[in-house]
Design an enzyme around this catalytic site. Structure first.
Site: not given
Ligand code: NDP
Ligand code: OXD
Length: 321
Positions: A236, A284
């Site tokens: 993350r 991502h």
């Protein structure tokens, strides 16, 4: 007398809206679905719904749907809704999927190889039409340190090992994995001091927020076969301090980076990371959830729940992942 139809499943997935809408047409046929992105659901009372499938849901979602019995995450991570107001005290199920795991390992292995083989320099020379041979170190001359030895970390470790890298791993609790040296939370500094390529596959929790920072980078091994260590993160973005990554690369503490996740997504166009030499950026998508597989997984878990069998891949609320 016929049994009444079960309540539809609530879907709030901030993925590609057209894809979600299209694939929902053939999912959850026994109960139907309420897609929050559908304008027709605006203002609908959601208090009769039992199950929700969520990825970056609306901030008031749990206030609108206060009687949920199970929450399903649209991804492996659950951080996008753990801090929303009204999160009910019910089981939260992560998405664990063979294809997602495989795609993440492909991304990790690819990024390690890109740094090992000097791909950034090859790209630079190609743009100048220059023929510049390099002799890369062998994978076995490099130690890849994988942080996070869960579903994704353990698969990545296996595949990196097959490629010939010397692999070590770190996780909160001790692990025994054949053929690799592992470290628990207390072994952090020893783990970092052996690592040439650091791979981050940690969930976002209070403990892992801003975790990849200048102090951590300064503990990585200097002078290994790549000269300088490299940082790779697909966990993350809020676990990394991007200003520290930039200064570590500019000052030579890090030799490069591969980043799939960012403090703010999409990565703002003015971020210096875009143009920094030796940095590979992906948006991502190292291991995006595939909707068909996700909806089948949720159907399987609901069937288990309704038959009285234990749910799988349930988040530990105290640990936060
Ligand atoms: P798991 O829950 O299976 O594994 C998490 C691992 O991290 C465990 O080994 C755990 O340790 C370790 N860990 C957690 N907190 C700490 C801590 N404070 N200190 C040390 N170790 C810690 O998760 P997955 O492997 O399935 O996924 C990991 C993350 O990858 C997700 O949470 C998500 O954020 C990210 N992800 C990113 C994707 C992308 O496309 N970029 C796609 C999918 C996931 P222990 O074993 O001791 O519990
Ligand atoms: C996930 C992700 O957590 O795609 O699955 O980031």
């Amino acid at each position: 007398m016929s049994a009444s139809k079960p309540a539809p499943i609530l879907v709030d997935l901030k993925f590609n809206p057209d894809t979600v809408a299209r694939i929902l047409k053939t999912a959850f046929l026994d109960r139907g679905s309420i897609n929050i992105a559908d304008p027709e659901t605006k203002g609908r009372d959601l208090s009769d719904l039992d199950y929700a499938l969520l990825w970056k849901p609306d901030a008031d979602l749990f206030e609108r749907a206060p009687n949920l019995k199970v929450i399903f995450s649209g991804g492996a991570g659950v951080d996008s809704f753990m801090n929303l107001p009204g999160l009910p005290d019910v089981p939260i199920v992560r998405f664990v999927d063979h294809s997602l795991t495989t795609r993440m390992s492909e991304w990790v292995v690819m990024q390690c190889l890109m740094h090992q083989r000097g791909q950034a320099e090859h790209d630079r020379l190609q743009r100048k039409h220059e023929w510049g041979k390099q002799v890369a170190p062998e994978a076995s001359e490099l130690t890849v340190g994988v942080m996070g030895l869960g579903v994704l970390g353990q698969d990545a470790v296996k595949k990196l090992t097959v490629m010939g890298f010397n692999v070590i791993g770190w996780s909160r609790t001790a692990k025994q994995i054949d053929g690799i040296e592992t470290f628990d939370a207390a072994g952090l500094d020893a783990f970092l001091s052996k690592t040439d390529i650091l791979v981050g596959l940690l969930p976002l929790t209070p403990e892992t927020t801003k975790f990849y920072n200048a102090a951590l980078f300064s503990k990585l091994r200097q002078g290994g076969a790549l000269g300088k260590p490299v940082f790779i993160n697909a966990g993350r973005g809020k676990s990394q301090v991007e200003a520290d990554i930039v200064s570590a690369i500019e000052s030579g503490v890090l030799g490069g980076a591969s980043l799939d996740v960012f403090e703010v997504e999409p990565l703002p166009s003015e971020s210096p990371l875009w143009d920094l030499p030796g940095v590979f950026i992906t948006p991502h998508d190292a291991a995006s959830s595939e909707e068909n597989a996700l909806f089948r997984h949720v159907e399987r878990q609901i069937a288990r729940f309704e038959q009285g069998q234990p749910l799988q891949y349930v988040v530990d609320r105290n640990r936060g992942y």
